[in-house]
Write an enzyme that holds these catalytic residues in place. Structure first.
Site, PDB file in Angstrom:
ATOM      1  N   GLU B 190       9.725  31.799 -52.505  1.00 58.37           N
ATOM      2  CA  GLU B 190       9.352  30.408 -52.786  1.00 58.37           C
ATOM      3  C   GLU B 190       8.286  30.335 -53.879  1.00 58.37           C
ATOM      4  O   GLU B 190       7.840  29.251 -54.242  1.00 58.37           O
ATOM      5  CB  GLU B 190       8.844  29.728 -51.509  1.00 58.37           C
ATOM      6  CG  GLU B 190       9.957  29.156 -50.642  1.00 58.37           C
ATOM      7  CD  GLU B 190      10.921  30.210 -50.136  1.00 58.37           C
ATOM      8  OE1 GLU B 190      10.464  31.131 -49.434  1.00 58.37           O
ATOM      9  OE2 GLU B 190      12.115  30.140 -50.454  1.00 58.37           O
ATOM     10  N   ASN B 256      16.757  34.176 -51.375  1.00 53.02           N
ATOM     11  CA  ASN B 256      17.222  33.078 -52.226  1.00 53.02           C
ATOM     12  C   ASN B 256      16.780  33.250 -53.676  1.00 53.02           C
ATOM     13  O   ASN B 256      15.772  33.886 -53.960  1.00 53.02           O
ATOM     14  CB  ASN B 256      16.671  31.754 -51.699  1.00 53.02           C
ATOM     15  CG  ASN B 256      15.151  31.713 -51.705  1.00 53.02           C
ATOM     16  OD1 ASN B 256      14.515  32.253 -50.815  1.00 53.02           O
ATOM     17  ND2 ASN B 256      14.560  31.099 -52.721  1.00 53.02           N
ATOM     18  N   ASP B 299      18.652  27.460 -50.195  1.00 54.28           N
ATOM     19  CA  ASP B 299      17.682  28.406 -49.619  1.00 54.28           C
ATOM     20  C   ASP B 299      18.300  29.250 -48.512  1.00 54.28           C
ATOM     21  O   ASP B 299      17.654  29.538 -47.510  1.00 54.28           O
ATOM     22  CB  ASP B 299      16.441  27.658 -49.098  1.00 54.28           C
ATOM     23  CG  ASP B 299      15.279  28.598 -48.793  1.00 54.28           C
ATOM     24  OD1 ASP B 299      15.356  29.784 -49.163  1.00 54.28           O
ATOM     25  OD2 ASP B 299      14.312  28.148 -48.159  1.00 54.28           O
ATOM     26  N   ASP B 301      18.844  32.418 -47.881  1.00 51.37           N
ATOM     27  CA  ASP B 301      18.599  33.855 -48.027  1.00 51.37           C
ATOM     28  C   ASP B 301      19.625  34.655 -47.220  1.00 51.37           C
ATOM     29  O   ASP B 301      20.047  34.222 -46.146  1.00 51.37           O
ATOM     30  CB  ASP B 301      17.250  34.257 -47.433  1.00 51.37           C
ATOM     31  CG  ASP B 301      16.068  33.455 -47.914  1.00 51.37           C
ATOM     32  OD1 ASP B 301      15.210  34.021 -48.561  1.00 51.37           O
ATOM     33  OD2 ASP B 301      16.005  32.253 -47.584  1.00 51.37           O
ATOM     34  N   ARG B 326      23.127  33.323 -42.968  1.00 51.69           N
ATOM     35  CA  ARG B 326      22.424  32.032 -42.866  1.00 51.69           C
ATOM     36  C   ARG B 326      23.303  30.862 -43.320  1.00 51.69           C
ATOM     37  O   ARG B 326      23.092  29.733 -42.920  1.00 51.69           O
ATOM     38  CB  ARG B 326      21.160  32.153 -43.726  1.00 51.69           C
ATOM     39  CG  ARG B 326      20.185  31.028 -43.648  1.00 51.69           C
ATOM     40  CD  ARG B 326      18.826  31.508 -44.141  1.00 51.69           C
ATOM     41  NE  ARG B 326      17.971  30.423 -44.567  1.00 51.69           N
ATOM     42  CZ  ARG B 326      16.679  30.552 -44.845  1.00 51.69           C
ATOM     43  NH1 ARG B 326      16.103  31.734 -44.740  1.00 51.69           N
ATOM     44  NH2 ARG B 326      15.951  29.526 -45.229  1.00 51.69           N
ATOM     45  N   ASN B 385      18.803  33.043 -38.834  1.00 49.26           N
ATOM     46  CA  ASN B 385      17.724  33.347 -39.770  1.00 49.26           C
ATOM     47  C   ASN B 385      17.273  34.780 -39.536  1.00 49.26           C
ATOM     48  O   ASN B 385      18.093  35.632 -39.203  1.00 49.26           O
ATOM     49  CB  ASN B 385      16.603  32.314 -39.609  1.00 49.26           C
ATOM     50  CG  ASN B 385      15.748  32.143 -40.853  1.00 49.26           C
ATOM     51  OD1 ASN B 385      15.055  33.062 -41.255  1.00 49.26           O
ATOM     52  ND2 ASN B 385      15.797  30.988 -41.474  1.00 49.26           N
ATOM     53  N   TRP B 460      14.328  30.239 -32.626  1.00 49.49           N
ATOM     54  CA  TRP B 460      13.696  31.144 -33.594  1.00 49.49           C
ATOM     55  C   TRP B 460      13.503  32.517 -32.953  1.00 49.49           C
ATOM     56  O   TRP B 460      12.560  33.238 -33.301  1.00 49.49           O
ATOM     57  CB  TRP B 460      12.352  30.595 -34.059  1.00 49.49           C
ATOM     58  CG  TRP B 460      12.453  29.487 -35.051  1.00 49.49           C
ATOM     59  CD1 TRP B 460      12.263  28.172 -34.822  1.00 49.49           C
ATOM     60  CD2 TRP B 460      12.780  29.609 -36.448  1.00 49.49           C
ATOM     61  NE1 TRP B 460      12.446  27.450 -35.982  1.00 49.49           N
ATOM     62  CE2 TRP B 460      12.769  28.311 -36.991  1.00 49.49           C
ATOM     63  CE3 TRP B 460      13.093  30.684 -37.292  1.00 49.49           C
ATOM     64  CZ2 TRP B 460      13.043  28.050 -38.328  1.00 49.49           C
ATOM     65  CZ3 TRP B 460      13.367  30.428 -38.623  1.00 49.49           C
ATOM     66  CH2 TRP B 460      13.336  29.123 -39.131  1.00 49.49           C
TER      67      TRP B 460
END
Lengths: 67, 528
Positions: B190, B256, B299, B301, B326, B385, B460
């Site tokens: 990022e 990404n 995004d 990744d 993802r 993720n 998560w």
């Protein structure tokens, strides 16, 4: 019927109209229906005219004092 | 200051501790289920335990044996290691703690103070784990130091800095220890870093090779970039990869492209972002690559765990690498040469009509971010993720923690400034009752969902499967739970009191199976 206070993948906590908390295990429930957007509050739709509603809001807004 | 010496007499003489965690032990970690020696349990990243003491008949009696409360702040996303009766874990932002695995009592702790101007752009101040090899444990820090610590004392054996945090580089991933080498990736996608993967000498910290994930001028793949965009192209390597000792190949996910949501400034496929790369472990040279999401603008990744599986397909033995990506598709590749074999959707997605016969997505029009916002599934956090999947060789199922959530994606102008966000937009995720989660069992050969256990919210937390026929997983609301590995039926759950954002492990204490998970700010160890 109650208001959802909390929920996870296995349990659900509801508050009924008397304010009592009920805790459920989802695995033991026969059924579970969500009522999105619905309120347990009684509707005031037929209780107040438009003018009456404005008066009520104006009165509530006037209730400003020291915290 | 003088210490106080003790001599403890035990009724039974404990076996002498092995002198070191040799490479041979790591290579055969799956056959040593009393320990948990690598981030994902073995080099194939199965996150599977061959222990079967805890099973469907007794898991309802599983209870906490001890709890270790961390003292540092930040998100506890660590996946502990266990070797020879000692548990090693990381605590945010940069602490390594060794615990007596039997009692949870600390043996030693090491911390690196973080600079006051530390930059963590696009992720929490966290650390996801460490590696063990020989007499050392190895950790990476947010300010890009890789440190070797003596297993017995926590003393620093070497400390090297591999990147510049002022540019946005950080380390959050657990290193991977292979024969004589420590392989470590970086975060920073990022911030417009140029991603890389390093191999360091395990004895000295000297860099042995570096693989740049964004090819420079003259290198294959550079033609997928335009102008100077490659210099700030992203492609971070922020999650631990896998290793095949027979091929001597590392398998590593690449993140990404940068800027994330405004692809106008980087026309082209943007290799090797959103790809899986297979690298010669001796030299770091690229053997093959496979790009899941060319010219990504969401995004997505490819920093998920590549899982190595040996299978017989159509009567022919195949060595495969599979990944639940993802971008909401599950992929099967030949891991020797990278041939695309299969893709299957495993979660809601609205961006691709299909994956074609070469593995390239056929993208729906009007799914790119816009100034007004474009609603697309999955959300930028993806259908899954960094949290680990698990493969059980007993059920031949891949268990994946799935996020069912969409996002409005926005595009904005952005200018690169070193050490600042370089994203070009943002998202507004659909949350609350519009989002949910699942633990999903995928047939590894077809990608079809065999069962799905619904979670209240997108998770998560990763997944552990065991030879006891159970799958352990966690939830944002603090539930840590076990499902039947064959059917997905819930068998046990425990409210930990803190969100579970970590991967479970299993090991033995005095011959008895235990399960460990980080929840909230604690490590909780369960046993019968």
């Amino acid at each position: 019927v109650g208001l959802r206070v909390n929920e996870d993948s296995f349990t659900l906590q509801l508050r009924d109209q008397a304010g009592r908390i009920h805790s459920f295990s989802k695995l033991e429930l026969e059924g579970l229906e969500k009522l999105p957007g619905e309120s347990l509050m009684p509707s005031y739709q037929s209780e107040l005219s438009e003018t009456g509603l404005e008066d009520l809001v104006a009165y509530l807004a006037s209730l400003r004092g020291e915290p | 200051v003088k210490g106080v010496g003790f001599v403890a007499a035990a009724l039974a003489v404990a076996p002498a501790l092995p002198a070191q965690v040799s490479y041979e032990r790591l290579e055969n970690a799956a056959r040593e289920p009393a320990s948990w020696l690598t981030y994902s349990g073995n080099y194939a990243s199965h996150r599977f335990s061959a222990l079967d003491e805890i099973d469907g008949s007794n898991v309802s009696r599983l209870r906490p044996v001890w709890i270790y409360q961390t003292s540092s702040g930040g998100a506890l996303e660590t996946s502990p290691l266990v070797a020879d009766g000692v548990m090693y874990l990381t605590e945010p932002p940069a602490t390594v703690t060794a615990l007596d695995a039997k009692t949870g009592r600390p043996l030693w702790s090491w911390s690196r103070p973080m600079p006051t101007d530390l930059r963590t752009l696009g992720f929490p101040r966290t650390n996801r784990g460490l590696a063990v090899l020989g007499h050392n444990v190895y950790v990476g820090t947010l300010d890009n130091h890789v440190v070797a610590l003596d297993r017995a004392s926590g003393a620093v054996r070497w400390d090297v800095q591999i990147a510049d945090n002022s540019l946005g580089y950080c380390i959050t991933a657990a290193p991977l220890a292979i024969d004589g080498k420590i392989v470590i990736g970086v975060s920073g996608g990022e911030a417009g870093v140029r991603g890389f993967l390093d191999a360091l000498d395990a004895d000295t910290g000297e860099r042995l090779w570096r693989f740049w994930t964004i090819p420079g001028p003259g290198e294959p793949g550079h033609e997928t970039w335009s102008g100077e965009a490659w210099k700030t192209g992203g492609g971070a390597t922020w999650l631990t990869g896998s290793y095949d000792p027979d091929f001597d190949l590392l398998y590593w996910g690449v993140g990404n492209p940068a800027p994330d949501w405004n692809g106008d400034v980087r026309p082209g496929d943007n290799l090797y972002t959103c790809s899986l790369v297979a690298l010669d472990a001796e030299t770091g040279r690229l053997k093959w690559h496979f790009q899941f999401t060319p010219h990504d603008v969401h995004d997505w990744d490819a920093n998920q765990i590549p899982v190595l599986i040996d299978a017989e397909i159509d009567g022919r033995p195949r060595k495969l690498v599979v990944m639940a990506n993802r971008n909401a598709f599950y992929y099967v590749l030949d891991r020797e040469v990278g041939t695309f074999l299969l893709a299957a959707q495993y979660s809601k997605q609205t961006w691709a009509k299909e994956i074609d016969e070469k593995g390239r997505p056929v993208v729906f029009p009007n799914t790119e971010p816009t100034e007004e916002g474009t609603l697309v599934w999955p959300s930028l956090q993806g259908a899954t993720n960094w949290f680990s999947p698990s493969y059980s060789p007993k059920t031949r199922l891949l268990y994946v923690a799935v996020r069912e959530m969409g996002s409005y994606y926005y595009k904005a102008e952005v200018e690169y400034k070193p050490g600042d966000y370089f994203m070009g937009g943002g998202e507004r995720a659909l949350a609350g009752d519009e989002a949910s989660g699942a633990i999903r069992a995928l047939d590894v050969w077809t990608g079809k969902t065999v069962w799905s256990f619904r979670q209240h919210s997108p998770p998560w937390a990763g997944v552990l499967s065991t030879a006891g026929g159970l799958v352990f997983a966690g939830a944002e609301e603090g539930n840590f739970f076990a499902l039947d590995a064959a059917t997905g039926e819930p068998r046990w759950q425990f409210q930990t009191g803190g969100g579970v954002r970590a991967n479970p492990i299993s090991f033995q204490i005095e011959g008895r199976q235990h399960i460990a998970i980080a929840a909230g700010k604690s490590i909780i160890v369960f046993g019968l």
